[in-house]
Design an enzyme around this catalytic site. Structure first.
Site, mmCIF file in Angstrom:
data_model
loop_
_atom_site.group_PDB
_atom_site.id
_atom_site.type_symbol
_atom_site.label_atom_id
_atom_site.label_comp_id
_atom_site.label_asym_id
_atom_site.label_seq_id
_atom_site.Cartn_x
_atom_site.Cartn_y
_atom_site.Cartn_z
ATOM 1 N N CYS A 1 0.842 -0.780 -0.105
ATOM 2 C CA CYS A 1 0.153 0.028 -0.279
ATOM 3 C C CYS A 1 0.943 1.092 -0.154
ATOM 4 O O CYS A 1 2.161 1.000 0.214
ATOM 5 C CB CYS A 1 -0.867 -0.021 1.351
ATOM 6 S SG CYS A 1 -2.152 -1.237 1.711
ATOM 7 N N GLY B 1 -0.482 0.565 -5.177
ATOM 8 C CA GLY B 1 -1.383 -0.163 -4.835
ATOM 9 C C GLY B 1 -2.562 0.615 -5.971
ATOM 10 O O GLY B 1 -2.440 1.936 -6.298
ATOM 11 N N TYR C 1 11.756 -5.223 -5.739
ATOM 12 C CA TYR C 1 10.946 -4.783 -6.959
ATOM 13 C C TYR C 1 10.090 -4.563 -6.922
ATOM 14 O O TYR C 1 9.303 -2.939 -7.286
ATOM 15 C CB TYR C 1 9.950 -6.960 -7.199
ATOM 16 C CG TYR C 1 8.754 -5.945 -7.843
ATOM 17 C CD1 TYR C 1 8.412 -6.108 -9.416
ATOM 18 C CD2 TYR C 1 7.024 -6.687 -6.726
ATOM 19 C CE1 TYR C 1 7.708 -5.960 -10.001
ATOM 20 C CE2 TYR C 1 5.857 -6.007 -7.415
ATOM 21 C CZ TYR C 1 5.657 -5.723 -8.776
ATOM 22 O OH TYR C 1 4.506 -5.950 -9.847
ATOM 23 N N ASN D 1 0.323 1.225 6.098
ATOM 24 C CA ASN D 1 0.880 0.140 5.143
ATOM 25 C C ASN D 1 1.478 -0.782 5.441
ATOM 26 O O ASN D 1 2.513 -0.619 6.637
ATOM 27 C CB ASN D 1 1.681 0.814 4.151
ATOM 28 C CG ASN D 1 3.065 0.120 3.358
ATOM 29 O OD1 ASN D 1 3.642 0.271 2.972
ATOM 30 N ND2 ASN D 1 2.808 -0.597 2.917
ATOM 31 N N GLY D 2 1.273 -1.938 5.399
ATOM 32 C CA GLY D 2 2.016 -3.140 6.332
ATOM 33 C C GLY D 2 1.129 -4.629 6.681
ATOM 34 O O GLY D 2 -0.044 -4.434 5.786
#
Ligand code: AMP
Length: 471
Positions: free
Chosen positions: A2, A28, A244, A102-103
């Site tokens: 995210c 995202g 990535y 985020n996580g």
């Protein structure tokens, strides 16, 4: 997976949050949301789709105020449901609270069960709602946000870069192991926090530094203050951000992602040289690696797969069949560059193996004679529980196969994955400061059924420093 942003800016925030989310779109594509506070009201808007589809100029105009947060989502915990779109917004007594994260927490089930046992209800299936509940519980007890964040950090296991807006104040905190990226920037009339430095760049801001693992940052109209809440002996930065996930132009924890990838490309050549006519990347994620390989080998870099810029990441497609079709629409081989040629094909990673196999088939159909695949990550052996959408072991092509079997499956002429040592060296941290769970199956915190090398975390009783510490 995210992207988050929080901005305090005297000149208004909605347009800036919009552009910051645009810069973080790669993190995202499923949904996007913005919440702002105009002094009396919490203004909010969120929807499914890309940032550009969710927000119109009229919507942005209604998101008034000089403080706000935003989120782009690709689901890891919680299904693709409208109620799971972030930021999550709450009213508590006469306070307005908005939170984005985020996580991924690994002890969500346990925390949620405890609340449900006590009769509490939930309106989403995300772990972000658990974070909000923990925070609000403790804010009620002590009245201090810093105590609430400290308590959260003690109880939450997992990765969490979190941004929260309480009335006109932004609080940003990062888990003690610093698993997911998070940084701080200065704008002309304010400050911001964001998942990646590219969001600061997009707003022509000045990158100040990363949010430290275990740190809480508070931003309001007066400026920035910070305090260290927890310190871990070792960190656990997500290695897959470098491989990535992050944009190549991002600087994460002091390291430029592009340079890591380019160096790995050079190392790939050292580890697995081959005679070929050209080096070609799988665009865009393989490009920096391919440039490095071409530099190292002196084999010319020739674009032989052309990308349709208007397609999102193929993983985003929910079913395998759709993902396969999407690869063909996304990438078109240039026959004139491939006919009768021996090509080194460079990509960042092989996860399920679908993409590589499809691409190799397409390149052979276009006339390529030999396709030597070189991969910028070691083989992916185990799932991610900490925020990257990495499937179960059964879906990971390399989880139960040696390299030669994977090569056979994807039908490459030869295949080489970078060694973990070379990858770690290219990033520049000690191996113990990185989370390598997906590559080694050993995680930086306890996860049921998996092996772990947990990092020790110490909590500090601190108060906000009056001045921003830049180091
Ligand atoms: P596949 O081997 O078919 O699963 O696809 C691997 C490709 O998808 C890699 O080359 C990456 O470019 C990309 N990729 C890797 N991991 C992810 C992920 N967690 N989410 C989305 N795309 C990914």
């Amino acid at each position: 997976m995210c992207g988050i942003v929080g901005i305090v800016d005297a000149g208004g925030v909605s347009i800036q949050i919009y552009y910051a989310l645009y810069a973080l779109q790669h993190r995202g594509q499923e949904s996007a949301g913005i919440s702002t506070f105009d002094g009396t009201t919490l203004c909010k808007f969120k929807g499914q789709g890309l940032v550009a589809d969710v927000f119109s100029p009229a919507v942005l105009k209604n998101l008034k105020g000089t403080v706000g947060i935003g989120h782009v989502r690709y689901p890891t915990t919680g299904a693709n449901l409208p109620e799971n779109i972030q930021p999550l917004n709450f009213q508590f007594k006469d306070h307005f609270i908005s939170i984005a994260h985020n996580g991924n927490l690994v002890n969500t089930a346990e925390l949620r069960a405890a609340y449900e046992q006590a009769g509490q209800i939930f309106t989403t299936t995300t772990d972000t709602e658990i974070i909000a509940k923990l925070l609000i519980d403790e804010i009620t007890n002590s009245g201090r946000v810093e105590d609430a964040v400290a308590l959260c950090m003690k109880r939450m296991q997992g990765s969490y870069s979190t941004v929260m807006m309480i009335d006109g104040i932004i609080y940003a905190f990062r888990d003690p192991l610093g698993i997911k990226p998070f940084c701080l920037g200065k704008l002309e009339h304010g400050y911001m926090v964001a998942s990646e430095s590219v969001a600061v760049d997009a707003l022509e801001g000045k990158f100040l530094r990363d949010v430290k693992p275990g740190e809480l940052i508070r931003i309001d109209a007066e400026g920035v203050r910070c305090m260290q809440i927890a310190v871990a002996g070792k960190r656990a930065h997500c290695i897959f951000e470098y491989i990535y996930f992050a944009r190549a132009d991002a600087v994460i924890d002091g390291v430029l992602v592009y340079d890591v990838r380019r160096t790995i490309g050079q190392k790939l050549h050292e580890e697995a040289p081959v005679k070929a006519d050209s080096v070609c990347s799988v665009p865009d994620s393989g490009t920096a690696y391919a440039i490095g390989y071409a530099e190292g080998s002196k084999i010319p870099f020739v674009e032989s797969l052309m990308k349709n810029r208007y397609m999102g990441r193929t993983f985003i497609m929910p079913s395998q069949k759709e993902r396969e079709r999407a690869v063909r629409i996304k990438l078109n081989p240039i026959s004139a560059h491939l006919k009768d040629k021996s090509v080194v094909l460079v990509d960042d990673s092989i996860v399920r193996g679908t993409t590589s196999k499809r691409i190799i088939d397409m390149m052979r159909d276009a006339g390529a004679r030999e396709i030597h695949m070189r991969i910028g990550s070691p083989a992916i052996k185990a799932p991610c529980y900490l925020g990257v959408d990495m499937p179960t072991r059964q879906e990971l092509i390399a989880s139960d196969k040696v390299e030669e079997e994977v090569r056979h499956n994807i039908t490459a002429t030869s295949l080489h994955h970078i060694s973990l040592d070379a990858l770690v060296k290219a990033i520049g941290f000690s191996r113990d400061d990185l989370c390598t769970g997906c590559l080694t199956g050993c995680y930086p915190l306890p996860i049921e059924g998996e092996s772990a090398k947990p990092r020790l975390v110490n909590f500090i009783d601190g108060t906000f420093q009056s001045k921003l510490e830049l180091v």
